[in-house]
Enzyme design. Structure first.
Site, PDB file in Angstrom:
ATOM      1  N   GLU A 180       0.980  -1.320   0.378  1.00 29.45           N
ATOM      2  CA  GLU A 180      -0.110  -0.108   0.537  1.00 29.45           C
ATOM      3  C   GLU A 180       0.607   1.492  -0.262  1.00 29.45           C
ATOM      4  O   GLU A 180       0.459   2.241   0.835  1.00 29.45           O
ATOM      5  CB  GLU A 180      -1.255   0.136   1.083  1.00 29.45           C
ATOM      6  CG  GLU A 180      -2.219  -1.168   1.408  1.00 29.45           C
ATOM      7  CD  GLU A 180      -2.953  -1.394   2.546  1.00 29.45           C
ATOM      8  OE1 GLU A 180      -2.728  -0.518   3.179  1.00 29.45           O
ATOM      9  OE2 GLU A 180      -3.407  -2.006   2.121  1.00 29.45           O
TER      10      GLU A 180
ATOM     11  N   ASP B 127     -12.446 -10.370   0.168  1.00 26.62           N
ATOM     12  CA  ASP B 127     -13.854 -10.533   0.484  1.00 26.62           C
ATOM     13  C   ASP B 127     -14.824  -9.447  -0.473  1.00 26.62           C
ATOM     14  O   ASP B 127     -13.933  -8.610  -0.826  1.00 26.62           O
ATOM     15  CB  ASP B 127     -13.747  -9.893   2.194  1.00 26.62           C
ATOM     16  CG  ASP B 127     -13.203  -9.127   2.102  1.00 26.62           C
ATOM     17  OD1 ASP B 127     -12.090  -8.249   1.415  1.00 26.62           O
ATOM     18  OD2 ASP B 127     -12.844  -8.744   3.336  1.00 26.62           O
TER      19      ASP B 127
HETATM   20  O1  9MR Z   1      -7.293  -7.540   8.515  1.00 26.85           O
HETATM   21  C1  9MR Z   1      -6.619  -7.253   9.512  1.00 26.85           C
HETATM   22  C2  9MR Z   1      -7.517  -6.472  10.831  1.00 26.85           C
HETATM   23  O2  9MR Z   1      -7.632  -7.793  11.503  1.00 26.85           O
HETATM   24  C3  9MR Z   1      -6.396  -4.969  11.438  1.00 26.85           C
HETATM   25  O3  9MR Z   1      -7.410  -4.918  12.480  1.00 26.85           O
HETATM   26  C4  9MR Z   1      -6.451  -4.569   9.952  1.00 26.85           C
HETATM   27  C5  9MR Z   1      -5.008  -3.429  10.699  1.00 26.85           C
HETATM   28  O4  9MR Z   1      -4.627  -2.158   9.566  1.00 26.85           O
HETATM   29  O5  9MR Z   1      -5.594  -4.822   9.490  1.00 26.85           O
HETATM   30  C6  9MR Z   1      -7.095  -5.976   8.947  1.00 26.85           C
HETATM   31  O6  9MR Z   1      -6.209  -6.255   7.570  1.00 26.85           O
HETATM   32  C7  9MR Z   1      -5.300  -5.595   5.909  1.00 26.85           C
HETATM   33  C8  9MR Z   1      -4.185  -6.140   5.447  1.00 26.85           C
HETATM   34  O7  9MR Z   1      -3.591  -6.311   6.388  1.00 26.85           O
HETATM   35  C9  9MR Z   1      -4.014  -4.787   4.559  1.00 26.85           C
HETATM   36  N1  9MR Z   1      -5.550  -4.655   3.474  1.00 26.85           N
HETATM   37  C10 9MR Z   1      -5.997  -4.099   3.991  1.00 26.85           C
HETATM   38  C11 9MR Z   1      -6.657  -5.258   5.475  1.00 26.85           C
HETATM   39  C12 9MR Z   1      -7.752  -4.527   6.147  1.00 26.85           C
HETATM   40  O8  9MR Z   1      -8.489  -3.768   6.140  1.00 26.85           O
END
Ligand code: 9MR
Length: 461
Positions: free
Chosen positions: A171, A281
């Site tokens: 990102e 998703d």
């Molecule tokens: O699913 C993840 C969630 O449990 C965390 O709180 C969050 C923190 O930033 O990250 C989520 O996963 C992310 C992933 O690492 C990167 N792309 C976006 C995902 C969804 O937010």
């Protein structure tokens, strides 16, 4: 697509009979009768991972280590998936909360589980602006460069040779039309070159791992994906090590599957990198959600360098956006219509017999959801007589304690004392000829719980 799917009779009982016939070695008889059996396995795969493997791909999920103690979670994970990504446990804040002090225990548990099950692992993620421990934000440029390279090296060496693909940088680009890099400590202090440096450091640390750039809102052609595309093209032209691009693919009604999804995957693949769907998703339910999932899977299958799909969680209830019910299994680990769509797109068939042949004197029941509104859904149960006529039938439908069945039709219900278990009998004459079907329906008020009702067996009279 694998070949047998082209020889797919319409009715499940036919399929079951064909499988039995093949298992009994009757192929020659069928062939001499002019029936062409195409090459391939007689038994279609019955899980996501196995059916993806038949397409030369993996099918993975994000895993939360603290859910592995839940037996349904782990059973579903182990049965269905052949690749895993740690949802949070391999991020910088988890692995290096203090500078130079690495905490691998939880990530090791994840790795041991995944590898113990023979799964591939996607490493997620080495350099990301989010989930960074505070100490990283207070470093000057020189220290930050050293810290970034040290983090990449130490983490990759810990799992050297055990990771299929690593998200090296996650990102790093802005949303919107600018095509610019996202502000972060790395970008702000080290400039554009931090991405290249991270990939070079990663290659040295674990030469066996595929090195990926991963992002969201890059799923169709737009300013952000164009910027990533230009970076990857530049890396390939200059020999900067990059092997794959991850497309997170978080979709909902505001951000649906783009119409040029496949074309976008293909243009990246044409640069000479693998493409992977990394955090799939899709918010929604029922047929609409299933159709979107099918579109995504078919797009990947149509791009030869799309070598795997990962969904961002096992069950709706633990999704990072649970209220959008975006995954393939509901909160009770029931397979949703989206699951079946994915499995069938991969050339697999639902496990067991979806409509078991109840044999002489028996009956069977199957469930499907026919409608959904903001507060309720309609279910339909199809009752089928076995190979002889029956004069009546009884079955049960159990809903969760939060849910209420508000209406039923084409059946005569009675209820247990909890009100959650409905026993259904025919309205009037319940006779069914051999193989014949009838159905009854009901409306479930969800009250926030969208899990699928559970059916008891079918008892024939
Ligand atoms: O699913 C993840 C969630 O449990 C965390 O709180 C969050 C923190 O930033 O990250 C989520 O996963 C992310 C992933 O690492 C990167 N792309 C976006 C995902 C969804 O937010």
């Amino acid at each position: 697509m694998n070949e047998p799917s082209r020889f797919r009779p319409e009715r499940p009982t036919w399929r079951a009979r064909l499988r039995r016939a093949l298992a009994m070695g009757v192929v020659g008889i069928l062939a001499s009768a002019g029936v062409v059996i195409l090459s391939g396995t007689a038994e279609a795969a019955t899980t996501l991972g196995a059916s993806a493997a038949e397409q030369g791909r993996y099918f993975g999920t994000a895993v939360a280590v603290n859910r592995l103690s839940e037996s349904d979670y782990t059973a579903t994970l182990n049965r269905e998936f052949n690749s895993a990504t740690a949802e949070n446990e391999m991020k910088w804040d988890a692995l290096e909360p203090q500078r130079g002090s690495f905490q691998f225990d939880t990530a090791d548990r994840f790795m041991n589980h995944a590898r113990g099950q023979g799964m591939d692992v996607r490493g997620h993620t080495l350099v990301w602006h989010s989930q960074l421990p505070g100490w990283v934000n207070s470093l000057g440029a020189g220290d930050l460069r050293t810290a970034m390279n040290n983090h990449i090296t130490r983490v990759m060496q810990q799992y050297r040779g055990q990771i299929d693909s690593w998200d090296v940088v996650n990102e790093a680009f802005q949303d919107g039309s600018s095509g610019a890099r996202r502000p972060s400590p790395f970008q702000n202090l080290l400039g554009n070159g931090f991405i290249e440096e991270a990939f070079r450091t990663a290659r040295a640390a674990d030469p066996a791992a595929k090195l990926c750039y991963n992002d969201y809102n890059t799923d169709g052609q737009n300013a952000k994906s164009n910027a990533v595309y230009n970076m990857v093209r530049d890396f390939k032209a200059r020999g900067v090590p990059i092997d794959c691009v991850g497309f997170q693919s978080h979709f909902n009604s505001q951000s649906p599957v783009p119409s040029d999804y496949r074309a976008n995957l293909q243009r990246f693949a044409d640069l000479g990198v693998d493409v992977q769907i990394t955090e799939l998703d899709i918010e929604g339910s029922g047929t609409a959600q299933a159709n979107s999932y099918r579109t995504v899977v078919n797009a990947c299958l149509q791009v030869s360098r799309c070598n795997g799909i990962t969904v961002w969680g096992v069950t709706d209830k633990y999704s990072w956006r649970a209220s959008g019910t975006p995954l393939l299994f509901d909160g009770n680990y029931n397979k949703k219509p989206a699951y079946t769509a994915v499995l069938e797109a991969l050339g697999g068939e639902p496990g067991g017999d979806p409509d078991p042949d109840p044999g002489t004197g028996g009956c069977s029941v199957t469930y499907d959801e026919t409608d959904r509104w903001g507060d309720r859904f309609n279910g339909r149960v199809t009752v089928r007589a076995g190979s002889s006529a029956i004069s009546g039938w009884t079955t049960t439908v159990t809903v969760s304690s939060a849910q209420d069945i508000s209406t039923t039709w084409n059946g005569s219900p009675t209820w247990d004392s909890s009100g959650n278990v409905m026993t259904m009998r025919p309205n009037g004459n319940g006779g069914l000829a051999a193989g014949a079907t009838t159905s009854f329906g009901f409306t479930v008020m969800a009250n926030g719980d969208w899990s699928q009702p559970r059916l008891g067996g079918c008892t024939a009279a």
